[in-house]
Motif scaffolding. Sequence first.
Motif, mmCIF file in Angstrom:
data_model
loop_
_atom_site.group_PDB
_atom_site.id
_atom_site.type_symbol
_atom_site.label_atom_id
_atom_site.label_comp_id
_atom_site.label_asym_id
_atom_site.label_seq_id
_atom_site.Cartn_x
_atom_site.Cartn_y
_atom_site.Cartn_z
ATOM 1 N N LEU A 196 -26.412 26.208 -30.672
ATOM 2 C CA LEU A 196 -27.228 25.628 -31.744
ATOM 3 C C LEU A 196 -27.197 24.110 -31.739
ATOM 4 O O LEU A 196 -28.036 23.468 -32.360
ATOM 5 N N GLY A 197 -26.205 23.540 -31.083
ATOM 6 C CA GLY A 197 -26.103 22.082 -31.071
ATOM 7 C C GLY A 197 -25.571 21.499 -32.362
ATOM 8 O O GLY A 197 -25.769 20.308 -32.638
ATOM 9 N N ILE A 198 -24.889 22.311 -33.182
ATOM 10 C CA ILE A 198 -24.301 21.826 -34.443
ATOM 11 C C ILE A 198 -22.889 21.331 -34.154
ATOM 12 O O ILE A 198 -22.069 22.060 -33.596
ATOM 13 N N HIS A 199 -22.598 20.105 -34.525
ATOM 14 C CA HIS A 199 -21.277 19.518 -34.313
ATOM 15 C C HIS A 199 -20.499 19.537 -35.632
ATOM 16 O O HIS A 199 -20.977 19.013 -36.646
ATOM 17 N N PHE A 200 -19.332 20.140 -35.601
ATOM 18 C CA PHE A 200 -18.465 20.211 -36.781
ATOM 19 C C PHE A 200 -17.417 19.092 -36.680
ATOM 20 O O PHE A 200 -16.642 19.035 -35.719
ATOM 21 N N HIS A 201 -17.408 18.215 -37.675
ATOM 22 C CA HIS A 201 -16.481 17.085 -37.723
ATOM 23 C C HIS A 201 -15.373 17.394 -38.724
ATOM 24 O O HIS A 201 -15.643 17.633 -39.909
ATOM 25 N N TRP A 202 -14.147 17.387 -38.270
ATOM 26 C CA TRP A 202 -12.994 17.568 -39.146
ATOM 27 C C TRP A 202 -11.939 16.523 -38.801
ATOM 28 O O TRP A 202 -11.800 16.132 -37.641
ATOM 29 N N TYR A 203 -11.203 16.086 -39.829
ATOM 30 C CA TYR A 203 -10.173 15.070 -39.655
ATOM 31 C C TYR A 203 -8.789 15.713 -39.748
ATOM 32 O O TYR A 203 -8.569 16.636 -40.530
ATOM 33 N N ASP A 204 -7.878 15.201 -38.948
ATOM 34 C CA ASP A 204 -6.495 15.663 -39.000
ATOM 35 C C ASP A 204 -5.931 15.428 -40.396
ATOM 36 O O ASP A 204 -6.117 14.363 -40.982
ATOM 37 N N SER A 205 -5.239 16.418 -40.918
ATOM 38 C CA SER A 205 -4.776 16.345 -42.311
ATOM 39 C C SER A 205 -3.702 15.287 -42.519
ATOM 40 O O SER A 205 -3.508 14.820 -43.644
ATOM 41 N N LEU A 206 -2.986 14.907 -41.462
ATOM 42 C CA LEU A 206 -1.894 13.949 -41.615
ATOM 43 C C LEU A 206 -2.210 12.581 -41.029
ATOM 44 O O LEU A 206 -1.834 11.558 -41.601
ATOM 45 N N THR A 207 -2.892 12.534 -39.890
ATOM 46 C CA THR A 207 -3.166 11.242 -39.254
ATOM 47 C C THR A 207 -4.569 10.737 -39.512
ATOM 48 O O THR A 207 -4.838 9.546 -39.330
ATOM 49 N N GLY A 208 -5.496 11.625 -39.890
ATOM 50 C CA GLY A 208 -6.868 11.210 -40.108
ATOM 51 C C GLY A 208 -7.674 11.057 -38.837
ATOM 52 O O GLY A 208 -8.820 10.612 -38.883
ATOM 53 N N VAL A 209 -7.115 11.415 -37.690
ATOM 54 C CA VAL A 209 -7.847 11.311 -36.429
ATOM 55 C C VAL A 209 -8.970 12.348 -36.416
ATOM 56 O O VAL A 209 -8.724 13.523 -36.663
ATOM 57 N N PRO A 210 -10.213 11.935 -36.120
ATOM 58 C CA PRO A 210 -11.330 12.893 -36.164
ATOM 59 C C PRO A 210 -11.367 13.776 -34.934
ATOM 60 O O PRO A 210 -10.954 13.382 -33.840
ATOM 61 N N SER A 211 -11.878 14.988 -35.120
ATOM 62 C CA SER A 211 -12.114 15.919 -34.026
ATOM 63 C C SER A 211 -13.501 16.513 -34.212
ATOM 64 O O SER A 211 -13.918 16.810 -35.334
ATOM 65 N N VAL A 212 -14.211 16.672 -33.102
ATOM 66 C CA VAL A 212 -15.581 17.182 -33.142
ATOM 67 C C VAL A 212 -15.697 18.312 -32.132
ATOM 68 O O VAL A 212 -15.297 18.156 -30.975
ATOM 69 N N GLN A 213 -16.240 19.448 -32.566
ATOM 70 C CA GLN A 213 -16.509 20.566 -31.675
ATOM 71 C C GLN A 213 -17.761 21.294 -32.138
ATOM 72 O O GLN A 213 -18.104 21.274 -33.321
ATOM 73 N N ARG A 214 -18.411 21.945 -31.180
ATOM 74 C CA ARG A 214 -19.582 22.743 -31.510
ATOM 75 C C ARG A 214 -19.216 24.204 -31.757
ATOM 76 O O ARG A 214 -20.042 24.967 -32.245
ATOM 77 N N ALA A 215 -18.009 24.607 -31.417
ATOM 78 C CA ALA A 215 -17.594 26.000 -31.581
ATOM 79 C C ALA A 215 -17.397 26.327 -33.056
ATOM 80 O O ALA A 215 -16.758 25.570 -33.797
ATOM 81 N N LEU A 216 -17.941 27.457 -33.466
ATOM 82 C CA LEU A 216 -17.774 27.889 -34.854
ATOM 83 C C LEU A 216 -16.319 28.240 -35.150
ATOM 84 O O LEU A 216 -15.891 28.194 -36.303
ATOM 85 N N ALA A 217 -15.552 28.575 -34.115
ATOM 86 C CA ALA A 217 -14.135 28.875 -34.320
ATOM 87 C C ALA A 217 -13.397 27.667 -34.883
ATOM 88 O O ALA A 217 -12.438 27.820 -35.643
ATOM 89 N N PHE A 218 -13.813 26.477 -34.520
ATOM 90 C CA PHE A 218 -13.195 25.262 -35.065
ATOM 91 C C PHE A 218 -13.435 25.169 -36.563
ATOM 92 O O PHE A 218 -12.544 24.797 -37.336
ATOM 93 N N GLU A 219 -14.635 25.523 -36.991
ATOM 94 C CA GLU A 219 -14.952 25.533 -38.419
ATOM 95 C C GLU A 219 -14.111 26.582 -39.143
ATOM 96 O O GLU A 219 -13.543 26.328 -40.208
ATOM 97 N N LYS A 220 -14.007 27.777 -38.552
ATOM 98 C CA LYS A 220 -13.208 28.839 -39.163
ATOM 99 C C LYS A 220 -11.747 28.420 -39.287
ATOM 100 O O LYS A 220 -11.114 28.613 -40.331
ATOM 101 N N GLY A 221 -11.191 27.871 -38.188
ATOM 102 C CA GLY A 221 -9.787 27.481 -38.213
ATOM 103 C C GLY A 221 -9.506 26.400 -39.230
ATOM 104 O O GLY A 221 -8.476 26.430 -39.912
ATOM 105 N N SER A 222 -10.412 25.438 -39.369
ATOM 106 C CA SER A 222 -10.207 24.347 -40.331
ATOM 107 C C SER A 222 -10.262 24.862 -41.763
ATOM 108 O O SER A 222 -9.472 24.439 -42.617
ATOM 109 N N VAL A 223 -11.180 25.780 -42.041
ATOM 110 C CA VAL A 223 -11.258 26.359 -43.386
ATOM 111 C C VAL A 223 -10.007 27.174 -43.679
ATOM 112 O O VAL A 223 -9.452 27.121 -44.788
ATOM 113 N N LEU A 224 -9.540 27.917 -42.689
ATOM 114 C CA LEU A 224 -8.317 28.701 -42.872
ATOM 115 C C LEU A 224 -7.111 27.791 -43.108
ATOM 116 O O LEU A 224 -6.231 28.116 -43.910
#
Length: 690
Positions: A196-224
């Motif tokens: 789909l070309g959707i990029h999910f942006h999430w920040y590390d909870s302790l350092t604030g370093v950003p991470s970007v992935q297109r995999a929906l598993a990254f979104e699931k893991g971050s919500v969990l």
Amino acid sequence: MMSDSGSDEDVNRLTAEEGGSTESVRKGCDPLVSTQRSKLQQRRAKLNQQINRELLLRTGAENLYRVSSNQKVLETVALELSFVNSNLQLLKEELEELNSTMNVYQTESETVNVPMIPLGLKETKEIDLTVPLQDFISEHYGEDSSLYLNEIHEFMELRQAMRTPTRNDSGQELLMEYYNQLYFLDQRFYSPHRTLGIHFHWYDSLTGVPSVQRALAFEKGSVLFNIGALHTQIGARQDRSTLTGSQNAIDAFQRAAGAFLYLQENFSHAPSLDMSSSALSMLVRLMVAQVQECVCEKVILNVQDNNLNVLLQAAQEAARVSDVYSLVLQAMSVPLLKDYVPFSWISMVQVKTHHFRALAHYYTAVALCDCSGMRYDDEDDEGREIKALIQIHTRCPDKLNLQDPEDKRRLGKAHLRKAIIRHEEALRLHGVCKMLRKMDILQEVLSRAHARSLEKYSDIDQEDDFCEVAEAPEIQSHTQQKPDIKTPDFSALRVTDIFHRLVTHTHTHTLFQRLIVTLQNRVTFISVVQGPLTVFSARSRWQRHHVCLVRGETGLGLTLRGDSPVLVAGVLLGGCAAEAGIREGDYIIAINGVDCRWAEHAEVVHALKSCTERGLELDVITLQTHEIERRTILSSTGDKETQSCGSRKQGRDYERSSWNWSWRSGGVRKRLGSNFNLSFGNFREGESMY
């Protein structure tokens, strides 16, 4: 201190004051309530943005430094890099100090308790899903994508709301609702043949370093991860001066441990350090230790100075807490996490290790001194008490007769000396950490415990006591309530697929059912949908055929099974259906131009029986995966009879096809568990030949 989180009434009130609509505020979300936690989260988000900006500047400067050959440019870039690195270091130190702020997550009770260690939530960027989802609906499903704008906006509003959940059960339900909706999104729109070309942006909870992935598993893991982090904040705010508050805190930390353990076992190739295996393992140990601490506090609430058994139980529980925090300290000291975990966390764990070890010696001393003058009804009672005093130690006290009250007092005095030494070490470690020095509650708890041990020591100390025990044995750790790590229960909240209208037109149907499967020796809920979602999903590719079917002497020559859509379970060789081009495993989706994808078995049968001499016009679809498998079977079989048997076998195997739910990260697929079967014919087990 301000309230933990605003109630729904407060949210509605603030929205009304600003002229907004209360309907736009979803239950469990607090974007407008200015509590200390929401302010803390806003500051964390701002720091994350600044860190991200500095990282982009550093990347650009490093690229320029590598490609440039001009000496003057190289010197300028090197100077710029030094400034950027300095800014990054300052921002990370500020973020670490922010993550170490534990006071705002603690209870408002006037009773003094040792503070717990909560986690901040992972931050994420807002994303626009409108164009990617509309394009997929048009290309894959052949539907008018403009008809699904409301569903797309509803899903985006749900994602926006889950970014700021309230610190209570409603906030947890909001996160769970979004997590369950991700299953339907995965089935509907994530195809193995395209992205789909959707990029999910999430920040590390302790350092604030950003991470970007297109995999929906990254979104699931971050919500969990946020589900577990929110449980830690709920546990930290409980009033543990009561049995009810302690039990609520135990439940919250057990659920947090379960979320982190589930994430560790089912998520691989973590893009951020906070979701790496070592970090999650450390968090699980930390949550288990905090559960054990709450269990110890429950026992201490029932402590009575003249109850030997309760005093010894409190001593062993405190020793157990000290042991598990020692394991947490080891997990924090591994090379990957040593410079990652906030220094205040490490200091807090060290303080608790010494504090609870001191409590273990203190309660043992109280049991030895205050219960030494007890009178027993018979010698058996006295024998059991002496045996309990001996067994609580890791080794038998040397040259002491515990039936002698004087020897008991001397051993108790030795335990108090150890308790005082441990209390002083805890106070020293508390003074070393700048963030812990700001925690007045912790200072008060440590000082009270130290003063109590000193007072007890002075009470039993005698001037003419020249015979003292050199060193008291350590306390044998034991617990009456072992932590029960609770895996997230995804079945606790039932949700309806937001995109349930897709490929359904105006028909209604039940979209999902519960299916309990054993997964890695645990019971886990996986949403399973019946009907068109098993066929008309992003993972299915099909070919549509238009055929004309005329009834012959032997009937239509086909066997049907199931509902919504009806499956062609068998085709009679040489029959009308076979001559028309209908194949075993096809699905009937229209009869004489009338859509029947959601039709019941009986409705399709009735329509087929109304076949006139002119025949029927059928629209059927053939799944491409099934077509490939069918050709493989036919090519490997010689005669027609074997081909027919193989075709029927393939149809049955196709009906029993199963889904594999996988987490995908970085192009690597990891299965969560064993396959499970769901027959397409489980609506109606019998077959009917027409």
